[in-house]
Structures are given as structure tokens and as C-alpha cells.
Scaffold this active site. Structure first.
Site, mmCIF file in Angstrom:
data_model
loop_
_atom_site.group_PDB
_atom_site.id
_atom_site.type_symbol
_atom_site.label_atom_id
_atom_site.label_comp_id
_atom_site.label_asym_id
_atom_site.label_seq_id
_atom_site.Cartn_x
_atom_site.Cartn_y
_atom_site.Cartn_z
ATOM 1 N N CYS A 106 4.863 -0.488 -12.496
ATOM 2 C CA CYS A 106 5.283 0.657 -13.320
ATOM 3 C C CYS A 106 6.589 0.308 -14.036
ATOM 4 O O CYS A 106 7.560 1.068 -13.995
ATOM 5 C CB CYS A 106 5.426 1.916 -12.475
ATOM 6 N N ASP A 111 -0.315 -3.769 -6.201
ATOM 7 C CA ASP A 111 0.535 -2.824 -6.931
ATOM 8 C C ASP A 111 1.967 -3.182 -6.538
ATOM 9 O O ASP A 111 2.527 -2.629 -5.596
ATOM 10 C CB ASP A 111 0.174 -1.385 -6.554
ATOM 11 N N GLY A 156 0.418 5.217 -0.198
ATOM 12 C CA GLY A 156 -0.969 5.351 0.213
ATOM 13 C C GLY A 156 -1.920 6.037 -0.729
ATOM 14 O O GLY A 156 -3.105 6.163 -0.404
ATOM 15 N N ASP A 166 4.724 -9.214 5.595
ATOM 16 C CA ASP A 166 5.175 -9.638 4.276
ATOM 17 C C ASP A 166 3.930 -10.049 3.502
ATOM 18 O O ASP A 166 3.262 -11.033 3.838
ATOM 19 C CB ASP A 166 6.145 -10.800 4.421
ATOM 20 N N ALA A 185 0.774 -1.237 0.000
ATOM 21 C CA ALA A 185 0.000 0.000 0.000
ATOM 22 C C ALA A 185 0.810 1.295 0.000
ATOM 23 O O ALA A 185 0.341 2.302 -0.526
ATOM 24 C CB ALA A 185 -0.948 0.004 1.204
ATOM 25 N N ALA A 186 1.966 1.341 0.657
ATOM 26 C CA ALA A 186 2.682 2.610 0.784
ATOM 27 C C ALA A 186 3.085 3.141 -0.594
ATOM 28 O O ALA A 186 3.379 2.341 -1.492
ATOM 29 C CB ALA A 186 3.913 2.428 1.668
#
Length: 500
Positions: free
Chosen positions: A257, A200, A136, A183, A133-134
């Protein structure tokens, strides 16, 4: 080496191994290289709980900041994306500190729009896991897409990244999120099942070359394939875990990405094979966005033709960074035991001895009745009280690092609203609030004391007050009996002291 020291030949050498893809799934190699050499536009979105996009455009226009639309980013409950000049530093503006907007690259906003979180859908969504998530931005969009209700779990693997993530959630006033430190590839089954899961994944980040030119030097050495191979094992494990935790009929979005097929299509292909018919790839169709097909041939190897349904975003097509996304649906006809077990929920209750703290806040600021019905107040630490959405039910396992928003610090005398608490509850306050002028706003953000005028203090008693600018709460200050106003703006948010 600075970005200006990399010429066109350096950039072309860094991504040369992808040239065969321009004969298979895309076109215009020269345009691709040109795009990688151009600075990338910045992008922000308005926080729809605090102001609409037109109001944010007006604030930016007043500061002389040109904006443009990103027409392909549309969602019924999310903020509208605005394109800004390359290099624009949103984090140094007062409206960013006030949680009116968030900075997030345009392509990074795509995964949440593909999760299928539209309100009123026939497939209701109440539990979502953001496995990596980070910092955020995507978590915040998920929380907003659920209307700041339900249960979002935001996980990351280091405490430092979770702290940064929580800071963004607090600034934006999001109360339906619990953070976990774990993890992701070993996330406990006891946490599930989830209606939606976002992976992601950490990646080699080649798609960020336009804003991270230091990667040119790394990729130019030919280290790209080795970096991708190192990343792939972790990505494979993360997606495998997501499939395990997703409920039958639920949806998983996998994104990176990077341009590397080893981190993209090959990871999805392994998940499809391992699922043995329990996963379906869904097409990615976003009106107004030019999307490229996924790779089905790579380095002499023919891949699963279904991978063409994955989406590649090439920088020269939409003036963005490079990105990859795949939307997977777990089939509902999978029989008993195909999903994770039901989870045990952690109770979030306000202890009787803590009730007076809330009563004091209601009296001080004239807050409305019904707060106890709207939020779940609870104590997580000795420092003070948190609040969460009324229907927020985090699991017992893994243990949450935080549930909801830390809003009231009770381990000091006198106790005080946190800045995040002030931003959230300030719009509902009816007394002990003060509107600042522009010079006072900047002094407050610099943590400087000043003396407001009698008209400003008419509604205020000595002690803690909420300060506002242009009708938007900035935080908490102390009005001394001498008439001096002492800023309590947090030092850790002091990147906003420029004030714009």
C-alpha cells in the site's frame, strides 16, 4: 499535529517526488492531491457462511447506516463489499461481534481476488500461504474462497500480531487455517509446496495517507526514500522466499500500500531477473476497476518493460487508498527440483479420553450427527479442544501456533463452549438456545446480568445456553435457577458493547 493542521501544501510536499509519474503512467496531479485530502470511505464485507449481502444491507439500513456497492469486488465465494461513510466504526456493532461481517479497505481486498481461487477451476487449489498475514482480512478471504476447506497457512513475525489475526479468524468461524510465527523470509522449505502464495509485504504505507494523516509529517521531511530503502531489503527477501515455496504452475501475488517504485516495481524486477525465466507476470484486469500500468522508468533509469503489467491503483481514480499489486506465475516447465519438497503433515486427531467432551456438547445443545465427519477435533493445549476442517493438513514444520478454531474450554468446571465455538456451532443447535430483545442484546454485550421472560427460557435448562439476536448467535450465557441470565461475553471483545 492533528490532521486538520496539514494543509494542501503539506500534502503536496509529502508526495512531491511522485509527480514525474503523472507524466508517465497516470494523469491529473491536482485530482490526486484533492483525493489525498478527502476522508476515505470505510468498507466491509458480509461473511457468506452466516448471511448474504442483502441481509447485511437490511441490518445496516435498520440502524440508519447508508451503504453503497463496490462493483469491481466480485468473487463467487466471497462476501460482497459494501462502501460505508468515512470514519464508520464497524467493530462497535453487534453484527461485527457475531462474525456477520468484517471491515477491510476496498483495495486491500483486491489481492485475494487475483490469486485465482475460484471453485471448480481447472487448476485446483488446496494449499495457500499468506506470508505476512496479520491482521487477517486477506487470510479470512482466502479461507472463504476455499470454502472453509483445505489448508491455509497464515504467518506473521510477532506473537501479538498472530493473536489479533487469530481473533478475527475465530470471530468469522474459519476452520481451515493454521497460524505460524516465523520470519517470512526464512520460512522453511519443509512447509511447501503451495499452490498459491500471497505476499502482502510490510511497506512504508504511503497509500494510506487518506486515513493516516500522521504520515504527512514524516514524508514532508523527505524521509520517504530512506524509509523505502529500509523496507526494500525485507520485501526482496519475502518475494524470493515465496518463489522458492510456490509449486511449478502456481501463482504468487505481491502487493503493497505504497506509491514507492523502490518497494514495488523494483522488487518485482529483481524477482524476475533472479528467476531466469521461471516467472511470468500476468496482466491485472478487473472489470469495473480503473487500473494504472506499472512504472517502467524511474529516476532516469529504464526498467524491464514487462513491469507495465503490474497494477497501480491511484486514489483519485476509484476513490480508494493507494495500492500496488503484481501477479506472478511460476512456470510449470521447470524440471525436477524446481519446487520445494513434499511436506510432512501434522496429525490432528481426537484422543479417546477427549471424546466424552464432544458427546456432552452434542447432548447439551442438540447438535446434529456427523460433526466428527465434518471436522477434525483435536487437543492442542490443556485449555481445551480445537476443531479444523476435515481435510486440513498443516505441516510439521514450522510448528503451528494454532490449527483451526479453539471451540471448547475443558479446563474449567463446568466446561464451556468458547464464544468462537458458539458462533460456529450455534446455528446447528436445537435446544438450550435463547432469543434476546434489543435491550437484552446490549446488556449481554456489556456483560450485564438480566432476567429473561418465561417465553424466552421455555427451551432452556439451567446452566449454559446459547443466546441469539435476530436469529444470529452472539455467544454463551449462564441461566441460573433463580431465572437470572449471566453474560459470558468475553471482555476482550468488549469493543462491541455499544451495540450499534
Amino acid at each position: 499535529m492533528s490532521r486538520d493542521e496539514y494543509d494542501r501544501a503539506d500534502v503536496e510536499a509529502a508526495v512531491q517526488r511522485y509527480r514525474p509519474l503523472f507524466e508517465q503512467v497516470t494523469e491529473d496531479w491536482e485530482g490526486f492531491i484533492d483525493a489525498l485530502q478527502r476522508p476515505q470511505p470505510a468498507c466491509i464485507w458480509n461473511n457468506p457462511m452466516r448471511l448474504d449481502a442483502d441481509a447485511l444491507v437490511a441490518l445496516l439500513d435498520a440502524e440508519g447506516v447508508p451503504t453503497g456497492p463496490v462493483p469491481w469486488l466480485r468473487h463467487p465465494t466471497l462476501g460482497r463489499a459494501l462502501q460505508l461513510p468515512p470514519g464508520f466504526k464497524a467493530g462497535q456493532r453487534w453484527w461485527y461481534c457475531a462474525g456477520l461481517a468484517h471491515a477491510q479497505e476496498a483495495v486491500s481486498q483486491l489481492p485475494v481476488t487475483l490469486l485465482g481461487l475460484a471453485p471448480g477451476a481447472s487448476d485446483p487449489v488446496t494449499r495457500v500461504l499468506d506470508l505476512c498475514a496479520a491482521p487477517g482480512g486477506k487470510t479470512a478471504q482466502i479461507a472463504l474462497a476455499l470454502g472453509n476447506r483445505g489448508t491455509v497457512l497464515a504467518n506473521d513475525f510477532t506473537p501479538e500480531r498472530i493473536a489479533a489475526l487469530q481473533g478475527n479468524l475465530d470471530r468469522l468461524g474459519l476452520v481451515n487455517v493454521s497460524t505460524t510465527w516465523c520470519d517470512g523470509s526464512n520460512y522453511p522449505a519443509a512447509a511447501g509446496p503451495f499452490d498459491r502464495i500471497l505476499v502482502d509485504a510490510p511497506c512504508s504505507s504511503e497509500g494510506t495517507l487518506r486515513r493516516n494523516r500522521r504520515l504527512v509529517g514524516t514524508l514532508r521531511t523527505g524521509d520517504g526514500p530512506a524509509r523505502s530503502a529500509r523496507m526494500a531489503a525485507r520485501q526482496r527477501a519475502l518475494l524470493r522466499k515465496a518463489v522458492q515455496l510456490c509449486r511449478p504452475g502456481g501463482r504468487i501475488v505481491y502487493s503493497t500500500c505504497t506509491f514507492a517504485p523502490e518497494e514495488n516495481e523494483l522488487i518485482v524486477a529483481e524477482a524476475l531477473d533472479a528467476a531466469a525465466g521461471r516467472l511470468t507476470l500476468l496482466p491485472v484486469d478487473v472489470p469495473g476497476l480503473r487500473v494504472g500500468a506499472g512504472v517502467t522508468r524511474w529516476q532516469g533509469r529504464t526498467l524491464d518493460p514487462r513491469l507495465a503489467l503490474c497494477a497501480r491503483l491511484w486514489p483519485h481514480w476509484n476513490d480508494t487508498g493507494g495500492f500496488f499489486v503484481a501477479v506472478l506465475e511460476k512456470t510449470a516447465e521447470t524440471g525436477a527440483g524446481s519446487g520445494p519438497p513434499a511436506h510432512a503433515a501434522r496429525r490432528l486427531d481426537l484422543a479417546p479420553e477427549d471424546a466424552p467432551w464432544l458427546d456432552g456438547l452434542v447432548e447439551r445443545y442438540g447438535l446434529p450427527d456427523g460433526l466428527r465427519e465434518r471436522y477434525r477435533f483435536h487437543r492442542q493445549t490443556r485449555r481445551g479442544l480445537h476443531l479444523a476442517a476435515a481435510d486440513h493438513t498443516p505441516p510439521v514444520s514450522p510448528p503451528a501456533q494454532g490449527s483451526g478454531l479453539f471451540f471448547h474450554r475443558t479446563n474449567m468446571r463446568p466446561p464451556k463452549l468458547t464464544t468462537a465455538g458458539a458462533l460456529l456451532l450455534g446455528p446447528q443447535a436445537t435446544r438450550n438456545r435463547m432469543d434476546l430483545t434489543l435491550p437484552q442484546r446490549d446488556a449481554y454485550l456489556r456483560r450485564e446480568a438480566f432476567t429473561p421472560g418465561p417465553e424466552q427460557t421455555r427451551d432452556c435448562r439451567p446452566g449454559q445456553v446459547l443466546v441469539r439476536y435476530c436469529g444470529h448467535t452472539l455467544g454463551v450465557a449462564v441461566l441460573h435457577r433463580s431465572g437470572t441470565l449471566e453474560s459470558l461475553f468475553p471482555r476482550k471483545w468488549s469493543g462491541c458493547t455499544a451495540g450499534g
